[in-house]
Design a protein around this motif. Structure first.
Motif, mmCIF file in Angstrom:
data_model
loop_
_atom_site.group_PDB
_atom_site.id
_atom_site.type_symbol
_atom_site.label_atom_id
_atom_site.label_comp_id
_atom_site.label_asym_id
_atom_site.label_seq_id
_atom_site.Cartn_x
_atom_site.Cartn_y
_atom_site.Cartn_z
ATOM 1 N N UNK A 1 0.830 -1.207 0.000
ATOM 2 C CA UNK A 1 0.000 0.000 0.000
ATOM 3 C C UNK A 1 0.866 1.259 0.000
ATOM 4 N N UNK A 2 1.939 1.269 0.781
ATOM 5 C CA UNK A 2 2.824 2.439 0.824
ATOM 6 C C UNK A 2 3.466 2.692 -0.538
ATOM 7 N N UNK A 3 3.847 1.618 -1.224
ATOM 8 C CA UNK A 3 4.434 1.765 -2.555
ATOM 9 C C UNK A 3 3.405 2.310 -3.545
ATOM 10 N N UNK A 4 2.161 1.883 -3.406
ATOM 11 C CA UNK A 4 1.112 2.393 -4.289
ATOM 12 C C UNK A 4 0.924 3.892 -4.084
ATOM 13 N N UNK A 5 0.928 4.337 -2.829
ATOM 14 C CA UNK A 5 0.805 5.776 -2.555
ATOM 15 C C UNK A 5 1.929 6.539 -3.253
ATOM 16 N N UNK A 6 3.143 6.028 -3.142
ATOM 17 C CA UNK A 6 4.294 6.693 -3.761
ATOM 18 C C UNK A 6 4.153 6.726 -5.286
ATOM 19 N N UNK A 7 3.672 5.637 -5.873
ATOM 20 C CA UNK A 7 3.512 5.572 -7.333
ATOM 21 C C UNK A 7 2.422 6.519 -7.832
ATOM 22 N N UNK A 8 1.337 6.623 -7.067
ATOM 23 C CA UNK A 8 0.267 7.558 -7.445
ATOM 24 C C UNK A 8 0.825 8.987 -7.413
ATOM 25 N N UNK B 1 -2.819 -8.050 4.326
ATOM 26 C CA UNK B 1 -1.436 -7.997 4.811
ATOM 27 C C UNK B 1 -0.645 -6.846 4.185
ATOM 28 N N UNK B 2 -1.225 -5.675 4.190
ATOM 29 C CA UNK B 2 -0.602 -4.463 3.636
ATOM 30 C C UNK B 2 -0.321 -4.524 2.148
ATOM 31 N N UNK B 3 -0.894 -5.492 1.455
ATOM 32 C CA UNK B 3 -0.772 -5.591 -0.004
ATOM 33 C C UNK B 3 -2.143 -5.273 -0.608
ATOM 34 N N UNK B 4 -2.115 -4.548 -1.698
ATOM 35 C CA UNK B 4 -3.367 -4.188 -2.370
ATOM 36 C C UNK B 4 -3.354 -4.759 -3.790
ATOM 37 N N UNK B 5 -4.524 -5.193 -4.212
ATOM 38 C CA UNK B 5 -4.685 -5.654 -5.593
ATOM 39 C C UNK B 5 -6.108 -5.393 -6.038
ATOM 40 N N UNK B 6 -6.304 -5.360 -7.336
ATOM 41 C CA UNK B 6 -7.641 -5.163 -7.871
ATOM 42 C C UNK B 6 -8.485 -6.381 -7.562
ATOM 43 N N UNK B 7 -9.740 -6.150 -7.305
ATOM 44 C CA UNK B 7 -10.644 -7.249 -6.987
ATOM 45 C C UNK B 7 -11.109 -7.912 -8.289
ATOM 46 N N UNK B 8 -11.156 -9.245 -8.233
ATOM 47 C CA UNK B 8 -11.692 -10.014 -9.364
ATOM 48 C C UNK B 8 -10.762 -10.040 -10.496
#
Length: 162
Positions: free
Chosen positions: A114-121, A155-162
């Protein structure tokens, strides 16, 4: 009446646009350098007369107002990246755009911290680091994706649903 027409033209071109930027664009058109309280009050009265006033949202995190014009927010899939002359603050970007950028990143990465996603956005919109002020905005956008069942976090990892 002419200022209202100018506002509608700006909204048609730049929507979604936050109120602060809309007022800046009108100032630029009239070569006005400062938005004082009386001018802001006059602009606010003009905004109330816009034909597209129904399609207005307020950011729950920053309390900024966004004008969407004729765009259907429920099907909006775009996000606008900055050019070399201008970049918006993350608080000047509608959450739908932040979420669309996050979706684009996650489609390429599949799953990430999630933290990496914030940085990438933030990088996508021209910002090299995430500050405490922008953290709240980005976290809110990510949590909106989860609430809307666009993404899941485990677990602090994010992914698109489905």
């Amino acid at each position: 009446a002419y200022i209202i027409q100018q506002m509608e033209e700006v909204i048609a071109i730049e929507a979604p646009i936050c109120e602060e930027m809309l007022f800046e664009r009108i100032n630029e058109a009239w070569d006005i350098t400062r938005l004082g309280p009386r001018l802001k009050q006059a602009y606010t009265r003009c905004v109330e007369k816009l034909s597209s006033k129904e399609n207005v949202t307020m950011s729950p995190c920053t309390q900024k107002i966004f004008y969407w014009g004729n765009i259907d927010r429920s099907t909006y899939q775009e996000f606008r990246i900055p050019n070399e002359d201008f970049r918006r603050g993350l608080d000047q970007i509608a959450y739908e755009e932040l979420m669309n950028a996050a979706k684009e990143i996650l489609m390429l990465q599949f799953s990430m911290n999630v933290e990496d996603l914030k940085a990438e956005i933030a990088k996508m919109f021209g910002w090299q680091k995430v500050t405490s002020a922008t953290t709240d905005i980005l976290e809110h956008a990510i949590h909106m994706m989860v609430r809307r069942e666009i993404a899941i976090i485990e677990n602090d990892k994010i992914q698109l649903k489905g």
